[in-house]
Motif scaffolding. Structure first.
Motif, PDB file in Angstrom:
ATOM      1  N   UNK A   4       0.803  -1.214   0.000  1.00  0.00           N
ATOM      2  CA  UNK A   4       0.000   0.000   0.000  1.00  0.00           C
ATOM      3  C   UNK A   4       0.840   1.271   0.000  1.00  0.00           C
ATOM      4  N   UNK A   5       0.370   2.229  -0.798  1.00  0.00           N
ATOM      5  CA  UNK A   5       0.937   3.582  -0.777  1.00  0.00           C
ATOM      6  C   UNK A   5      -0.226   4.524  -0.531  1.00  0.00           C
ATOM      7  N   UNK A   6      -0.141   5.299   0.541  1.00  0.00           N
ATOM      8  CA  UNK A   6      -1.200   6.253   0.857  1.00  0.00           C
ATOM      9  C   UNK A   6      -0.716   7.656   0.523  1.00  0.00           C
ATOM     10  N   UNK A   7      -1.471   8.310  -0.354  1.00  0.00           N
ATOM     11  CA  UNK A   7      -1.165   9.681  -0.733  1.00  0.00           C
ATOM     12  C   UNK A   7      -1.964  10.591   0.196  1.00  0.00           C
ATOM     13  N   UNK A   8      -1.270  11.420   0.952  1.00  0.00           N
ATOM     14  CA  UNK A   8      -1.961  12.265   1.929  1.00  0.00           C
ATOM     15  C   UNK A   8      -2.139  13.653   1.306  1.00  0.00           C
ATOM     16  N   UNK A   9      -3.379  13.905   0.877  1.00  0.00           N
ATOM     17  CA  UNK A   9      -3.607  15.082   0.026  1.00  0.00           C
ATOM     18  C   UNK A   9      -4.267  16.243   0.757  1.00  0.00           C
ATOM     19  N   UNK A  10      -4.054  16.357   2.024  1.00  0.00           N
ATOM     20  CA  UNK A  10      -4.668  17.464   2.772  1.00  0.00           C
ATOM     21  C   UNK A  10      -4.244  18.808   2.157  1.00  0.00           C
ATOM     22  N   UNK A  11      -5.174  19.737   1.987  1.00  0.00           N
ATOM     23  CA  UNK A  11      -4.840  21.015   1.333  1.00  0.00           C
ATOM     24  C   UNK A  11      -3.676  21.760   1.996  1.00  0.00           C
ATOM     25  N   UNK A  12      -3.589  21.708   3.319  1.00  0.00           N
ATOM     26  CA  UNK A  12      -2.477  22.403   3.990  1.00  0.00           C
ATOM     27  C   UNK A  12      -1.140  21.774   3.601  1.00  0.00           C
ATOM     28  N   UNK A  13      -1.137  20.448   3.508  1.00  0.00           N
ATOM     29  CA  UNK A  13       0.100  19.755   3.124  1.00  0.00           C
ATOM     30  C   UNK A  13       0.472  20.130   1.694  1.00  0.00           C
ATOM     31  N   UNK A  14      -0.510  20.106   0.802  1.00  0.00           N
ATOM     32  CA  UNK A  14      -0.215  20.396  -0.609  1.00  0.00           C
ATOM     33  C   UNK A  14       0.298  21.819  -0.777  1.00  0.00           C
ATOM     34  N   UNK A  15      -0.307  22.757  -0.076  1.00  0.00           N
ATOM     35  CA  UNK A  15       0.120  24.158  -0.168  1.00  0.00           C
ATOM     36  C   UNK A  15       1.552  24.325   0.339  1.00  0.00           C
ATOM     37  N   UNK A 178       5.361  -3.367   3.956  1.00  0.00           N
ATOM     38  CA  UNK A 178       5.598  -2.067   4.609  1.00  0.00           C
ATOM     39  C   UNK A 178       4.866  -0.967   3.838  1.00  0.00           C
ATOM     40  N   UNK A 179       3.821  -0.381   4.419  1.00  0.00           N
ATOM     41  CA  UNK A 179       3.087   0.670   3.724  1.00  0.00           C
ATOM     42  C   UNK A 179       3.882   1.980   3.664  1.00  0.00           C
ATOM     43  N   UNK A 180       3.697   2.704   2.559  1.00  0.00           N
ATOM     44  CA  UNK A 180       4.329   4.020   2.378  1.00  0.00           C
ATOM     45  C   UNK A 180       3.249   5.087   2.544  1.00  0.00           C
ATOM     46  N   UNK A 181       3.585   6.146   3.274  1.00  0.00           N
ATOM     47  CA  UNK A 181       2.722   7.327   3.365  1.00  0.00           C
ATOM     48  C   UNK A 181       3.505   8.485   2.784  1.00  0.00           C
ATOM     49  N   UNK A 182       2.937   9.156   1.777  1.00  0.00           N
ATOM     50  CA  UNK A 182       3.666  10.245   1.125  1.00  0.00           C
ATOM     51  C   UNK A 182       2.721  11.401   0.809  1.00  0.00           C
ATOM     52  N   UNK A 183       3.302  12.615   0.741  1.00  0.00           N
ATOM     53  CA  UNK A 183       2.491  13.795   0.425  1.00  0.00           C
ATOM     54  C   UNK A 183       2.342  13.979  -1.080  1.00  0.00           C
TER      55      UNK A 183
END
Ligand code: URA
Length: 210
Positions: A4-15, A178-183
């Motif tokens: 699994x790869x989780x893309x964390x797309x919260x607007x604050x993170x993206x900005x 091992x899952x990856x979490x990325x912005x």
């Protein structure tokens, strides 16, 4: 096995990530943004942490209140750029334990060589978050996870800021558990192994060593 790869797309993170990518962003601002994003990443990554009910007293009454169960996390920084994410997550989880792993790439063989390794003795009783801003080729991430699996933590998650598709594929081929979490997942690698469009060398930008 979850790949699994989780893309964390919260607007604050993206900005904040867009500000980090800009070439004119100063070292001080880059470091501050990385710390802020890391706190937001940590918020998402720790969503599933188990809770237990603990009896506490408020000024008015006794209640059963939720608290984190078990031993706190162990955070592992892949030196040197992992330090920036580590600092941010520690602001949010100050009682986490911390380990470091240092790897360099042998210029002749291109094989990652370990030059530093120090982790808490009770890692096998803790959930582990490994942090490094970039998964580029994935080679150092893969080598670090191989080494850290020897310490037998309860679980491992890999947290980064940017990942290249090539690096994610290699990583999951080697470590499907091992899952990856990325912005962000960027387009590709250039011929020097840098992520495009990327943000340049994360360590240099963080420490002003360019
Ligand atoms: N490491 C970095 O710091 N930047 C890249 O683009 C790739 C690896």
């Amino acid at each position: 096995m979850n790949h699994s790869t989780t893309l964390i797309e919260h607007p604050l993170i993206q900005h904040k990530l867009s500000l980090m990518r800009q070439k004119d962003t100063s070292t001080a601002k880059f470091r501050q943004l990385l710390e802020e994003i890391s706190m937001l990443l940590a918020y998402e990554v720790t969503r599933e942490l188990p809770l237990e009910s603990v009896s506490i007293e408020t000024p008015l009454a006794r209640m059963d209140a939720p608290m984190l169960a078990g031993k706190k996390l162990v955070l592992i920084s892949i030196m040197r750029a992992g330090q920036g994410i580590l600092d941010g997550i520690l602001k949010l989880i100050p009682s986490a334990r911390v380990g470091h792993i240092g790897l360099y790439r042998d210029p002749r063989t291109l094989v990652p060589v370990e030059y530093y390794f120090k982790v808490p003795h009770d890692v096998h009783e803790r959930e582990m978050l490994i942090v490094d801003p970039m998964i580029a080729t994935g080679n150092s991430a893969i080598a670090a996870v191989h080494r850290l699996k020897e310490t037998q933590p309860l679980s491992i998650k890999f947290v980064c800021l940017l990942a290249a598709p090539e690096g994610i594929a290699s990583f999951h081929a080697e470590h499907p558990d091992v899952p990856i979490f990325t912005a962000a997942i960027d387009d590709k690698l250039d011929q020097h192994g840098y992520i495009l469009p990327g943000l340049g060398d994360a360590g240099d930008r963080m420490f002003g060593t360019q």
